[in-house]
Design a protein around this motif. Structure first.
Motif, PDB file in Angstrom:
ATOM      1  N   LEU A 170      27.695  48.161  39.878  1.00  0.00           N
ATOM      2  CA  LEU A 170      26.661  47.191  40.239  1.00  0.00           C
ATOM      3  C   LEU A 170      26.679  46.943  41.746  1.00  0.00           C
ATOM      4  N   ASN A 171      25.495  46.853  42.324  1.00  0.00           N
ATOM      5  CA  ASN A 171      25.384  46.644  43.769  1.00  0.00           C
ATOM      6  C   ASN A 171      24.456  45.490  44.097  1.00  0.00           C
ATOM      7  N   HIS A 172      24.863  44.652  45.066  1.00  0.00           N
ATOM      8  CA  HIS A 172      23.953  43.681  45.679  1.00  0.00           C
ATOM      9  C   HIS A 172      23.188  44.340  46.823  1.00  0.00           C
ATOM     10  N   VAL A 173      23.818  45.319  47.464  1.00  0.00           N
ATOM     11  CA  VAL A 173      23.201  46.129  48.510  1.00  0.00           C
ATOM     12  C   VAL A 173      23.200  47.573  48.021  1.00  0.00           C
ATOM     13  N   PRO A 174      22.063  48.270  48.060  1.00  0.00           N
ATOM     14  CA  PRO A 174      22.078  49.682  47.661  1.00  0.00           C
ATOM     15  C   PRO A 174      23.055  50.466  48.532  1.00  0.00           C
ATOM     16  N   VAL A 175      24.083  51.027  47.910  1.00  0.00           N
ATOM     17  CA  VAL A 175      25.124  51.715  48.670  1.00  0.00           C
ATOM     18  C   VAL A 175      25.658  52.894  47.865  1.00  0.00           C
ATOM     19  N   THR A 176      25.889  53.998  48.568  1.00  0.00           N
ATOM     20  CA  THR A 176      26.487  55.187  47.988  1.00  0.00           C
ATOM     21  C   THR A 176      27.904  55.333  48.524  1.00  0.00           C
ATOM     22  N   VAL A 177      28.872  55.466  47.628  1.00  0.00           N
ATOM     23  CA  VAL A 177      30.264  55.721  48.004  1.00  0.00           C
ATOM     24  C   VAL A 177      30.751  56.886  47.156  1.00  0.00           C
ATOM     25  N   VAL A 178      31.085  58.006  47.802  1.00  0.00           N
ATOM     26  CA  VAL A 178      31.570  59.178  47.081  1.00  0.00           C
ATOM     27  C   VAL A 178      32.771  59.765  47.804  1.00  0.00           C
ATOM     28  N   GLU A 179      33.682  60.315  47.022  1.00  0.00           N
ATOM     29  CA  GLU A 179      34.795  61.086  47.566  1.00  0.00           C
ATOM     30  C   GLU A 179      34.516  62.554  47.295  1.00  0.00           C
ATOM     31  N   MET A 180      34.693  63.389  48.328  1.00  0.00           N
ATOM     32  CA  MET A 180      34.501  64.832  48.195  1.00  0.00           C
ATOM     33  C   MET A 180      35.824  65.538  48.452  1.00  0.00           C
ATOM     34  N   ARG A 181      36.162  66.464  47.570  1.00  0.00           N
ATOM     35  CA  ARG A 181      37.325  67.339  47.760  1.00  0.00           C
ATOM     36  C   ARG A 181      36.833  68.779  47.700  1.00  0.00           C
ATOM     37  N   LEU A 182      37.036  69.505  48.788  1.00  0.00           N
ATOM     38  CA  LEU A 182      36.571  70.876  48.894  1.00  0.00           C
ATOM     39  C   LEU A 182      37.735  71.781  49.261  1.00  0.00           C
ATOM     40  N   GLY A 198      24.908  55.602  57.456  1.00  0.00           N
ATOM     41  CA  GLY A 198      26.125  56.023  56.783  1.00  0.00           C
ATOM     42  C   GLY A 198      27.098  56.778  57.661  1.00  0.00           C
ATOM     43  N   PHE A 199      28.254  57.053  57.079  1.00  0.00           N
ATOM     44  CA  PHE A 199      29.352  57.711  57.779  1.00  0.00           C
ATOM     45  C   PHE A 199      30.154  58.554  56.802  1.00  0.00           C
ATOM     46  N   VAL A 200      30.957  59.456  57.365  1.00  0.00           N
ATOM     47  CA  VAL A 200      31.943  60.220  56.619  1.00  0.00           C
ATOM     48  C   VAL A 200      33.293  59.975  57.275  1.00  0.00           C
ATOM     49  N   HIS A 201      34.274  59.543  56.485  1.00  0.00           N
ATOM     50  CA  HIS A 201      35.637  59.393  56.988  1.00  0.00           C
ATOM     51  C   HIS A 201      36.480  60.525  56.416  1.00  0.00           C
ATOM     52  N   ILE A 202      37.169  61.258  57.300  1.00  0.00           N
ATOM     53  CA  ILE A 202      37.930  62.425  56.875  1.00  0.00           C
ATOM     54  C   ILE A 202      39.356  62.011  56.535  1.00  0.00           C
ATOM     55  N   LEU A 203      39.679  62.122  55.265  1.00  0.00           N
ATOM     56  CA  LEU A 203      40.997  61.724  54.769  1.00  0.00           C
ATOM     57  C   LEU A 203      42.032  62.826  54.970  1.00  0.00           C
ATOM     58  N   GLY A 204      41.585  64.072  54.950  1.00  0.00           N
ATOM     59  CA  GLY A 204      42.511  65.183  55.129  1.00  0.00           C
ATOM     60  C   GLY A 204      41.756  66.470  55.381  1.00  0.00           C
ATOM     61  N   GLY A 205      42.324  67.339  56.236  1.00  0.00           N
ATOM     62  CA  GLY A 205      41.735  68.634  56.483  1.00  0.00           C
ATOM     63  C   GLY A 205      40.796  68.666  57.666  1.00  0.00           C
ATOM     64  N   ALA A 249      27.354  55.119  52.577  1.00  0.00           N
ATOM     65  CA  ALA A 249      26.003  55.006  53.134  1.00  0.00           C
ATOM     66  C   ALA A 249      25.269  53.910  52.384  1.00  0.00           C
ATOM     67  N   GLY A 250      24.467  53.134  53.121  1.00  0.00           N
ATOM     68  CA  GLY A 250      23.781  52.040  52.466  1.00  0.00           C
ATOM     69  C   GLY A 250      22.525  51.611  53.195  1.00  0.00           C
ATOM     70  N   GLU A 251      21.752  50.778  52.517  1.00  0.00           N
ATOM     71  CA  GLU A 251      20.492  50.268  53.048  1.00  0.00           C
ATOM     72  C   GLU A 251      20.764  49.153  54.057  1.00  0.00           C
ATOM     73  N   PRO A 252      20.368  49.309  55.324  1.00  0.00           N
ATOM     74  CA  PRO A 252      20.573  48.238  56.305  1.00  0.00           C
ATOM     75  C   PRO A 252      19.842  46.962  55.893  1.00  0.00           C
TER      76      PRO A 252
END
Length: 286
Positions: A170-182, A198-205, A249-252
């Motif tokens: 559930l969101n009060h603000v439209p927001v996408t949060v995903v983890e990617m492993r490649l 939005g932004f991408v934070h690099i956790l590893g690699g 990433a989300g709606e300002p």
């Protein structure tokens, strides 16, 4: 006359800038860095700040919040949380918590005794109409979250949508949060509304991101450009080495932001009222 439907291709997002802040050693119990520093509200809207924290028990005491949501992603270790409303739980590696402070919560977050936890905590602004909403918790355990999988790619969808896979969060603000492993050599394209910041934070690699293949490595935060239209967009991600990233990433909101310690409201008067309510015990639901 028959006409073929016109297919509109998504706009390829670029990386606008790369942030690479230094570590700050608060104490032996707490090492941190501000991946999204507070204060540049328009640039980061709807996000307020993001901290990377590595800490042991005792680094934080019970503390209040009002007017925000915290999005906590556990990188390593375990995090226990309790609050003044009787809520409690434990998060492990890859788990996420959406904590809606709303009208007011007093809570404690710490690892088990003798252990440390490494995490990201992102503060998401709440719209003016939802600043005083009823507090709630959503503990999103990684194993239970919807996923998109392809060769060399696994995407966990904590909020929003990725390639047709939608999270029930559930969101009060439209927001996408995903983890990617490649795995090295794999590529993935994330779809996003054109209006999202939005932004991408690099956790590893190490990888390449966006239309101009901007390089990024572990510990960096890469901000997406902001298209002038609201058309659909996409962000390409290519793994040079094995890669693990968290995208937000989300709606300002485009609303005034006034921050006072753990409270974020729209006016100075609302901040003063938050401190008065906290000191008077009005954050206690009983």
């Amino acid at each position: 006359m028959n006409r073929e439907p016109v297919t509109v291709m998504p706009i390829a997002r670029r990386i606008a800038h790369v942030d690479d802040p230094a570590l700050i050693k608060d104490s032996s119990q707490h090492i941190a860095r501000a991946m999204i520093p507070a204060g540049d509200w328009a640039r980061h809207d709807p996000f307020l700040l993001m901290m990377e924290d590595d800490f042991g028990i005792g680094a934080f005491g019970m503390h209040p919040h009002r007017g925000i949501e915290t999005i906590t992603y556990v990188i390593e270790g375990s995090l226990t949380h309790t609050d003044n409303r009787g809520n409690s739980g434990v998060l492990g590696p890859g788990d996420v918590q959406f904590m809606t402070a709303g009208s007011g919560v007093i809570h404690l977050e710490e690892p088990p005794a003798g252990e440390r936890v490494h995490l990201l905590q992102l503060w998401l602004n709440l719209p003016a109409a939802q600043k005083m909403t009823t507090p709630r918790y959503q503990d999103l355990h990684a194993a239970a979250m919807p996923r998109h999988s392809a060769e060399g790619v696994e995407v966990t969808v904590y909020s929003g949508t990725s390639n047709g896979v939608t999270s029930p969060t559930l969101n009060h603000v439209p927001v996408t949060v995903v983890e990617m492993r490649l795995t090295a050599g794999a590529a993935f394209t994330q779809d996003l509304p054109g209006s999202y910041n939005g932004f991408v934070h690099i956790l590893g690699g190490y990888g390449e991101f966006g239309a101009t293949h901007t390089a990024g490595r572990a510990g960096q935060t890469l901000w997406l450009d902001r298209p002038t239209s609201g058309d659909d967009t996409e962000l390409s991600v290519t793994a040079v080495t094995d890669l693990r990233v968290l995208l937000g990433a989300g709606e300002p909101l485009h609303e005034p932001v006034v921050a006072g310690g753990p409270f974020v409201m729209n006016t100075e008067a609302q901040i003063r009222q938050a401190f008065l309510d906290y000191r008077a015990g009005r954050f206690d639901p009983h």
